[in-house]
Design an enzyme around this catalytic site. Structure first.
Site, PDB file in Angstrom:
ATOM      1  N   ASN A 208      35.698  46.275  45.882  1.00  0.00           N
ATOM      2  CA  ASN A 208      35.848  46.925  44.581  1.00  0.00           C
ATOM      3  C   ASN A 208      34.630  46.607  43.728  1.00  0.00           C
ATOM      4  O   ASN A 208      33.747  45.866  44.151  1.00  0.00           O
ATOM      5  CB  ASN A 208      37.167  46.491  43.914  1.00  0.00           C
ATOM      6  CG  ASN A 208      37.208  44.997  43.682  1.00  0.00           C
ATOM      7  OD1 ASN A 208      36.411  44.446  42.941  1.00  0.00           O
ATOM      8  ND2 ASN A 208      38.149  44.312  44.346  1.00  0.00           N
ATOM      9  N   ILE A 305      48.052  36.130  44.702  1.00  0.00           N
ATOM     10  CA  ILE A 305      47.663  34.729  44.558  1.00  0.00           C
ATOM     11  C   ILE A 305      48.131  34.186  43.210  1.00  0.00           C
ATOM     12  O   ILE A 305      48.719  33.104  43.116  1.00  0.00           O
ATOM     13  CB  ILE A 305      46.131  34.591  44.711  1.00  0.00           C
ATOM     14  CG1 ILE A 305      45.700  35.204  46.044  1.00  0.00           C
ATOM     15  CG2 ILE A 305      45.701  33.132  44.624  1.00  0.00           C
ATOM     16  CD1 ILE A 305      44.203  35.375  46.210  1.00  0.00           C
ATOM     17  N   PHE A 323      44.293  37.841  34.592  1.00  0.00           N
ATOM     18  CA  PHE A 323      43.602  38.963  33.964  1.00  0.00           C
ATOM     19  C   PHE A 323      44.355  40.224  34.362  1.00  0.00           C
ATOM     20  O   PHE A 323      45.032  40.249  35.391  1.00  0.00           O
ATOM     21  CB  PHE A 323      42.150  39.060  34.455  1.00  0.00           C
ATOM     22  CG  PHE A 323      41.195  38.211  33.658  1.00  0.00           C
ATOM     23  CD1 PHE A 323      41.159  36.833  33.828  1.00  0.00           C
ATOM     24  CD2 PHE A 323      40.333  38.786  32.731  1.00  0.00           C
ATOM     25  CE1 PHE A 323      40.287  36.041  33.096  1.00  0.00           C
ATOM     26  CE2 PHE A 323      39.451  38.014  31.997  1.00  0.00           C
ATOM     27  CZ  PHE A 323      39.426  36.647  32.176  1.00  0.00           C
TER      28      PHE A 323
HETATM   29  N1  CTP Z   1      45.754  38.884  41.513  1.00  0.00           N
HETATM   30  C1  CTP Z   1      45.898  37.946  42.489  1.00  0.00           C
HETATM   31  N2  CTP Z   1      46.185  38.304  43.768  1.00  0.00           N
HETATM   32  C2  CTP Z   1      46.332  39.606  44.087  1.00  0.00           C
HETATM   33  C3  CTP Z   1      46.196  40.606  43.096  1.00  0.00           C
HETATM   34  C4  CTP Z   1      45.893  40.203  41.816  1.00  0.00           C
HETATM   35  O1  CTP Z   1      45.741  36.742  42.199  1.00  0.00           O
HETATM   36  N3  CTP Z   1      46.618  39.940  45.336  1.00  0.00           N
HETATM   37  C5  CTP Z   1      45.509  38.464  40.133  1.00  0.00           C
HETATM   38  C6  CTP Z   1      44.160  38.861  39.546  1.00  0.00           C
HETATM   39  O2  CTP Z   1      43.216  37.830  39.759  1.00  0.00           O
HETATM   40  C7  CTP Z   1      44.484  39.016  38.079  1.00  0.00           C
HETATM   41  C8  CTP Z   1      45.915  39.497  38.091  1.00  0.00           C
HETATM   42  O3  CTP Z   1      46.471  39.119  39.342  1.00  0.00           O
HETATM   43  O4  CTP Z   1      44.481  37.784  37.394  1.00  0.00           O
HETATM   44  C9  CTP Z   1      46.118  40.967  37.909  1.00  0.00           C
HETATM   45  O5  CTP Z   1      45.283  41.691  38.729  1.00  0.00           O
HETATM   46  P1  CTP Z   1      45.294  43.279  38.669  1.00  0.00           P
HETATM   47  O6  CTP Z   1      44.388  43.813  39.716  1.00  0.00           O
HETATM   48  O7  CTP Z   1      45.123  43.742  37.259  1.00  0.00           O
HETATM   49  O8  CTP Z   1      46.822  43.559  39.008  1.00  0.00           O
HETATM   50  P2  CTP Z   1      47.540  43.900  40.323  1.00  0.00           P
HETATM   51  O9  CTP Z   1      48.455  42.800  40.665  1.00  0.00           O
HETATM   52  O10 CTP Z   1      46.585  44.300  41.359  1.00  0.00           O
HETATM   53  O11 CTP Z   1      48.438  45.135  39.839  1.00  0.00           O
HETATM   54  P3  CTP Z   1      48.099  46.715  39.802  1.00  0.00           P
HETATM   55  O12 CTP Z   1      47.103  46.962  40.898  1.00  0.00           O
HETATM   56  O13 CTP Z   1      49.400  47.329  40.016  1.00  0.00           O
HETATM   57  O14 CTP Z   1      47.537  46.990  38.435  1.00  0.00           O
END
Ligand code: CTP
Length: 397
Positions: A208, A305, A323
């Site tokens: 990404n 995570i 975040f």
């Molecule tokens: N995060 C994480 N592990 C994942 C996905 C996200 O630790 N597998 C953490 C990111 O580091 C961030 C938060 O979760 O602090 C939110 O990430 P974001 O990408 O905004 O949310 P998603 O869980 O991916 O939700 P969505 O894609 O539905 O917006």
């Protein structure tokens, strides 16, 4: 920044020794008092006179100089320092340190000290990559020695790769991180940052647009307040901060493992843009074009995570910060995300392309906590990071 701090600077015998003269100047500009120690080999590259002139201090050169021992013995010399800096740290000095050798002034000082030590390695790329040096590095890190660099680039010997000594300014930054008595002194904080790369086959991956800039700035700001930071980073565009423990990972699964290894911590900040999905069965061989049609990728969900740490029953960090990268209904979505994941604060930002936030230098965030939503004006990512770090310090106080 370093007013009143006493630094014992051991200059090793490498071509980068000339940069250590500039380092003396830059440390003094920050108010530090610098006492140089030259090894025999470093005198081939810099003269005692130039080190003495730039530091305005006596330069120490020889273990068995009776006058020196009478003035200030080698034990005293290392005791009087707030921090010992070895720059450049040659392969030979690192090997001596890792094995506890003490056969000249520099190595004796390093063995006789109970003060913190920061090394700035510098050597030929093959020497750096040699298993012996890497083994010594691991021993030194396990002993609590701080390491800055080496940088990657063209080398004096005509080769290219890691081995160049960190620039003097970066070493000053690492010195400050090691010495400042900030409000987060003694606190362990974990920061995740950057994108993850999920393998499709040996040559392709899903990624990404995260540059890692905001997570890196947060880690730097926390370290500047004195925190002991473990920085778990995916393949980011920006270099990690100096003075923090860096754990480099590629995939979400590796990031989860690194995060678990870093626990327990007082606080954890999850700034990484973790891939939500990985390819269910990545191919071991390169996927070839085929007349039979286009390849079909099946996905599997990655572990969350942040949620796994925020929802720990035992040993949960005192403060868990996530975040939220959103492109619509930012505050509503982020508020729901905070509840769903169970973190204490969520820092929401709008990553729609027109905001220029993802990959840019600025950010506009809303901090959502149990006190509600607090929207900050648009500012640099470094300023956002400094404010986040200050609020974390307040919360942990
Ligand atoms: N995060 C994480 N592990 C994942 C996905 C996200 O630790 N597998 C953490 C990111 O580091 C961030 C938060 O979760 O602090 C939110 O990430 P974001 O990408 O905004 O949310 P998603 O869980 O991916 O939700 P969505 O894609 O539905 O917006």
């Amino acid at each position: 920044m370093l007013a009143g701090k006493r630094i014992l600077l051991i200059i090793g015998g490498g071509i980068a020794a000339f940069k250590s003269l500039d380092l003396i100047r830059k440390l003094r500009e920050q108010g530090a008092e610098v006492t140089p120690v030259l090894t025999k080999a470093s005198e081939e590259f810099v003269t005692p006179l130039s080190a003495s002139a730039l530091s305005a201090q006596k330069v120490y050169r020889d273990l068995f100089n009776l006058t020196d021992e009478a003035e200030m013995g080698h034990i005293e010399l290392s005791r009087a320092a707030d921090l010992i800096v070895v720059a450049p740290a040659t392969a030979d000095l690192m090997a001596k340190m890792a094995n506890g050798l003490a056969n000249d002034l520099a190595s004796t000082l390093l063995l006789a000290t109970d003060k913190r030590v920061l090394i700035a390695p510098s050597m030929n790329v093959r020497m750096w990559q040699h298993p012996a040096t890497q083994r010594n590095l691991a021993v030194l890190q396990a002993d609590g020695i701080l390491v800055t660099g080496p940088d990657e680039g063209d080398m004096a010997c005509g080769e290219y790769g890691p081995g160049r000594m960190s620039e003097p300014l970066a070493i000053v930054e690492a010195v400050a991180a090691a010495l400042v008595d900030g409000p987060l002194k003694g606190k362990k904080i974990l920061v995740t940052s950057g994108p993850t790369h999920e393998r499709i086959d040996p040559v392709r991956y899903i990624a990404n647009r995260s540059s890692g800039a905001q997570g890196t700035a947060v880690a730097r700001a926390l370290s500047a307040l004195g925190a002991e930071v473990t920085f778990v980073t995916g393949p980011a565009d920006v270099a990690p901060p100096e003075g923090v423990k860096v754990v480099a990972v590629q995939t979400a699964a590796e990031m989860l493992e690194a995060v678990q290894n870093a626990l327990p911590v007082d606080a954890a900040v999850f700034a990484a843009a973790v891939a939500d999905w990985r390819v269910a069965s990545a191919s071991n061989n390169k996927i070839k074009k085929s007349k039979a049609g286009l390849p079909k990728l099946e996905f599997a969900e990655n572990p969350d995570i942040l949620a796994s740490v925020a929802q720990m029953k035992k040993g949960r960090p005192g403060l868990v910060v996530g975040f939220a990268a959103e492109t619509q209904d930012v505050i509503e979505n982020a508020t729901a995300k905070r509840d769903r994941k169970g973190c204490d604060w969520i820092i929401a930002n709008d990553v729609s392309p027109e905001t220029g936030i993802m990959g840019g230098d600025e950010n506009a965030v809303t901090v959502i906590s149990d006190k509600g939503a607090d929207s900050w004006p648009r500012m640099s990512k470094a300023q956002v990071a400094a404010r986040i770090a200050a609020q974390i310090a307040e919360a942990l106080a």
